[in-house]
Design an enzyme around this catalytic site. Structure first.
Site, PDB file in Angstrom:
ATOM      1  CB  ALA A 170      -6.091   3.797  -5.566  1.00 56.18           C
ATOM      2  CG  ASP A 181       1.171  -2.784   1.108  1.00 61.09           C
ATOM      3  OD1 ASP A 181       0.324  -3.678   1.328  1.00 61.09           O
ATOM      4  OD2 ASP A 181       1.133  -2.037   0.114  1.00 61.09           O
TER       5      ASP A 181
HETATM    6 MG   LIG Z   1       2.357  -2.572  -4.466  1.00 61.04          MG
END
Ligand SMILES: [Mg+2]
Ligand SMILES: Nc1ncnc2c1ncn2[C@@H]1O[C@H](COP(=O)(O)OP(=O)(O)O)[C@@H](O)[C@H]1O
Length: 227
Positions: A13, A128
């Protein structure tokens, strides 16, 4: 930019990623994608800021000798970044591959923990840490990628959250691999023992490995009681 595209590695995305070469060196090209549902101006500003931040932190970590891609080229206006191609495949695939020996998995997990600690020692939190953002080479050595959400920080909370994210993912996506998080945390701690206390950074002192592990426990407890 002198990038010769090979194959597309990823279409997400947020970004499209191609492997290829840059002046003959194995490279990847990461291109920020427009998000239809966001206002174009806002989208541009956010994407621009994230890419600049990712590039700046990559340079800092790479100079310090960490296993992260070298930055080769950057055009934040058009949202394109070219960096070193890191050998290996995502940890998520390695953990799902029935052909991998348990010794290899342990090496990969310990190495992942060490790589995370080395990033943390520079006062950088990843933001992340999914098993897609860890690459494992044929020797079981880990490198970290995708620093678009990374940030410089000195408060222990974000460090603890980094480990908690890996903890949750290892528990949820790879529950069959017993003791995975323990091996990773062992690598995290061992790296600190190997290198000694973290050096003072320009903005202050970095939480020690044991402070971060304590915070991880604290985050786990909070999640357990409050969901
Ligand atoms: Mg990634
Ligand atoms: N430097 C790199 N070397 C090798 N593979 C990479 C590199 N950067 C990205 N990739 C591959 O592309 C995928 C997506 O890149 P990533 O930076 O994680 O983008 P996203 O923000 O969309 O997750 C990664 O999971 C990895 O498989």
């Amino acid at each position: 930019m002198v990038f010769q595209a090979g194959e597309r590695l990823h279409l997400g995305a947020e970004a499209e990623v191609w492997s290829g070469t840059w002046f003959g060196r194995p490279a990847v090209r990461k291109e920020r994608r427009q998000r239809a549902w966001r206002h174009p101006d806002l989208d541009h500003r956010l994407g621009h800021r994230r890419m600049m931040s990712e590039a700046r932190l990559l340079v800092r970590m790479h100079r310090a000798g960490l296993a992260v891609p070298a930055l080769y080229d950057l055009d934040p206006e058009s949202g394109v970044m070219i960096m070193q191609h890191m050998a290996g495949r995502p940890l998520i695939e390695v953990l799902r591959d029935p052909k991998m020996s348990s010794e290899f998995l342990v090496t990969a997990l310990v190495s992942t923990g060490a790589a995370i600690r080395n990033v943390h020692r520079l006062a950088i939190t990843h933001g992340d840490l999914s098993t897609n953002n860890v690459l494992i080479d044929e020797n079981g050595h880990a490198s970290l990628i995708d620093f678009g959400l990374a940030a410089v920080d000195y408060e222990v909370e974000r460090f603890g959250i980094d480990l908690h994210v890996v903890d949750e993912i290892l528990g949820a996506s790879h529950p069959d691999i017993e003791g995975a998080i323990e091996e990773l945390l062992r690598g995290y701690t061992a790296e600190e023992e190997r290198l000694g206390p973290p050096a003072e950074q320009t903005g202050g002192s970095v939480p020690t490995a044991s402070e971060v592990l304590q915070r991880l426990e604290n985050v786990r407890t909070r999640v357990r009681y409050h969901g």
